[in-house]
Design an enzyme around this catalytic site. Structure first.
Site, mmCIF file in Angstrom:
data_model
loop_
_atom_site.group_PDB
_atom_site.id
_atom_site.type_symbol
_atom_site.label_atom_id
_atom_site.label_comp_id
_atom_site.label_asym_id
_atom_site.label_seq_id
_atom_site.Cartn_x
_atom_site.Cartn_y
_atom_site.Cartn_z
ATOM 1 C CG ASP A 78 48.097 -59.592 54.725
ATOM 2 O OD1 ASP A 78 48.836 -58.886 54.015
ATOM 3 O OD2 ASP A 78 48.276 -60.811 54.874
ATOM 4 C CD GLU A 145 53.936 -61.003 52.676
ATOM 5 O OE1 GLU A 145 55.087 -61.427 52.480
ATOM 6 O OE2 GLU A 145 53.413 -60.985 53.812
#
Length: 486
Positions: A78, A145
Site C-alpha cells: 500500500d 502497513e
C-alpha cells in the site's frame, strides 16, 4: 513511460513503472493484489494470498544454491495518498504521473508511492530474473502497513518459512537498520459539567504556533518543543496566580506527530487583564530563549475573545491542567546497545468536544516491550490520579538489536566490498513491520535497508535515482553470500 524505462537497472524500473499504473491506496488494495497474483502466474512462481490479504511467492534456489538458508524479502504493497490541493487526481482510479527531476524521481503533485513501491519492484525484478544466483527465497508483500500494520498483525505464524528477512522499507541508502521501536497509544478522557463564568471576567485566547514539529519517533531526540506542553505550562502557572476558567482547549493533531500548534480560551477577573498580558509576554520570552536553536519560527499570541457562556467545571479543569503539566513528554531512556532513543512518549493532542468531554491522546514508543509498558503506565497513572478514564491500546511490538546477527555481518561486508566504505548500522525510533515479525518469528534474523527517499507521505515525496542501483546490487551480493543451512 520511456523516461523511467531508460533508467538503470531497467529490470527494476520497469516493474516500478508497472506498479505506478495500479491504484493501491491503503485500505483499497484489491487491484494491486490481483496485479501481484497475476504476476506470479506470469513468471511461473508459486504464490498465494492469506486471510489477512498478504501475498507470498516462493521461488526455488538457482542450481548449486539449494543448500543455502531461505531468505525472505519483504515490502508493503500500500501507499500513502496525498496530493496538492489544486491537483485533480483519484487515487482509487488514476495512475501515478512520474517526473524525472535531475537525480530524483517524483510525482506530478501527488505522493510517488516509492514508499514502499520501490521495494516491491525490486522483489518483482528478482522473481522475474533468471540470471541472479540465490538460494531459496520468499517474497512477501504485506497489506496496509501505512494505516496500522494490519497485514503484519494479521499474518499467522507459519506463513513465512525463511531463516533470514530483508525488509526493503528504509529510506536512506547506506544505512542498515537493526532495531525499531514498538508503540502504543494511551488515551485519557475527562468528563465535566459546564459552569457559568462570573460577570466582569476578561475572556482571552492564547495560542502557540509555528513550531517545527516532526515525527514523534524519528524526531523526538532533536530537542524540538511540544506546543501542548508549552500551553500546559502557561496554564499551570496562570492557575496558581489567577481565578482562571478554562472555556476551550484545542491542541496538537496526529498521534505520531510532535504538536506544532496549541490553543486555549480562558477567562480571568477583568482587574487582571493587563497582568495576564505581562505574564504571557514574559513567559513567551523565556520559552523562546529555551528553544532559540530549534524553534526559530515559534509564535505566541494572546488576544481578547468574546464572552463565553460556559466553562469547564473548576475542579476538572484544575486536574486536567495539573496532569498535562505532570505527564512525561519526550525521551525517557537511551538504548544500552547503540546510540538510539530507547523509550519515549509524545503528548499528541488535547480536544474539548461538544459532549462535555476533554480527550487527551498520547503515544509511547520503545524498542523493549517491558519499557514501553512502563512508559504507558507512567502516562496512565498521571491521568488516573487526575480522575480521568484511561485506555492503553494494544500497540505493536518493537525489534531489539541482535548483536550476533549473521545477516547484519553479511550485509556490512558485502556493502564494503561493493562500495569501499562502511555502512551505518542504526536503529530507528519508529515502527517497522520487523517488530511484529520478531514477535511472531522469534528466531528470524533481520535487517532493513532501501534507497534514499525524501518527503515521504507528502506530495514532495521523491526517490534518489542512483541509490536504486546501489541497493539492487547490494541485494544481489547479499543473496550470493547467504550461508548454508546448519
Amino acid at each position: 513511460m520511456s523516461t523511467i524505462l531508460s533508467l538503470a537497472p531497467q529490470n527494476v524500473w520497469k516493474h516500478f513503472y508497472s506498479l505506478t499504473q495500479v491504484p493501491r491506496p491503503s485500505g483499497y488494495l484489491k487491484k494491486v493484489q490481483e496485479f501481484l497474483l497475476n504476476f506470479g502466474k506470469s513468471v511461473g512462481v508459486e504464490s498465494f494470498q492469506d486471510e489477512a490479504g498478504n501475498i507470498i511467492y516462493r521461488k526455488p534456489a538457482t542450481p548449486g544454491m539449494e543448500n543455502r538458508k531461505t531468505v525472505i524479502l519483504q515490502s508493503h504493497m500500500d501507499m500513502v495518498c496525498e496530493k496538492n490541493r489544486e491537483v485533480e487526481f483519484d487515487f482509487e482510479k488514476d495512475a501515478i504521473r512520474t517526473l524525472i527531476d535531475g537525480d530524483w524521481l517524483r510525482a506530478d503533485g501527488t505522493t510517488l508511492g516509492a514508499d514502499d513501491g520501490i521495494g516491491v519492484a525490486m522483489e518483482l525484478a528478482l522473481l522475474d530474473a533468471s540470471d541472479i544466483a540465490h538460494g531459496p527465497i520468499e517474497c512477501v508483500f504485506t497489506r496496509d502497513e501505512e494505516t496500522g500494520l494490519s497485514g503484519a498483525f494479521g499474518m499467522k505464524p507459519g506463513f513465512m518459512s525463511g531463516d533470514i528477512l530483508l525488509n526493503l522499507d528504509s529510506e536512506d541508502e547506506g544505512q542498515l537498520f537493526v532495531s525499531c521501536a514498538g508503540g502504543a497509544a494511551t488515551t485519557a478522557e475527562f468528563d465535566f459539567t459546564p459552569v457559568d463564568v462570573p460577570q466582569d471576567y476578561f475572556f482571552f485566547e492564547v495560542k502557540v504556533k509555528g513550531l517545527t514539529g516532526g515525527h514523534s519517533g524519528d524526531d523526538i531526540n532533536k530537542k524540538r518543543a511540544n506546543a501542548n506542553k508549552i500551553l500546559a505550562r502557561f496554564l499551570y502557572n496562570a492557575w496558581a496566580k489567577y481565578d482562571l476558567y478554562l472555556c476551550d482547549i484545542q491542541a496538537g493533531g496526529l498521534h505520531n506527530a510532535i504538536p506544532r500548534e496549541a490553543m486555549a480560551v480562558c477567562a480571568i477577573p477583568m482587574k487582571d487583564k493587563e497582568s495576564i498580558r505581562v505574564d504571557w509576554n514574559l513567559f513567551s520570552a523565556d520559552v523562546e530563549e529555551e528553544y532559540s536553536v530549534t524553534e526559530k519560527t515559534m509564535v505566541f499570541e494572546l488576544q481578547s475573545e468574546g464572552a463565553r457562556s460556559e466553562a469547564v467545571e473548576r475542579e476538572v479543569a484544575r486536574k486536567l491542567i495539573w496532569a498535562l503539566q505532570a505527564v512525561h513528554n519526550g525521551i525517557l531512556s537511551m538504548s544500552q546497545d547503540i546510540d538510539l532513543v530507547e523509550t519515549s512518549s509524545n503528548l499528541a493532542s488535547i480536544r474539548l468536544t461538544d459532549g462535555n468531554k476533554i480527550q487527551v491522546k498520547t503515544s509511547q514508543r520503545s524498542s523493549i516491550l517491558s519499557a514501553r509498558h512502563h512508559m504507558s503506565n507512567m502516562v496512565k497513572a498521571a491521568f488516573e490520579l487526575a480522575g480521568a478514564r484511561v485506555e492503553v491500546g494494544e500497540g505493536y511490538p518493537g525489534w531489539k538489536m541482535n548483536p550476533e546477527s549473521d545477516i547484519l555481518k553479511i550485509a556490512v561486508e558485502t556493502y564494503k566490498a561493493l562500495f569501499g566504505k562502511e555502512p551505518k548500522v542504526l536503529g530507528i525510533h519508529a515502527g517497522l513491520e520487523c517488530g511484529l515479525f520478531s514477535e511472531k518469528y522469534p528466531g528470524l534474523d533481520m535487517v532493513s535497508f532501501g534507497p534514499t527517499l525524501r518527503g515521504v507521505h507528502s506530495p514532495d515525496e521523491r526517490l534518489l535515482i542512483p541509490t536504486v542501483a546501489m541497493v539492487w546490487d547490494h541485494i544481489k551480493a547479499i543473496l550470493k553470500n547467504i550461508p548454508a543451512k546448519a
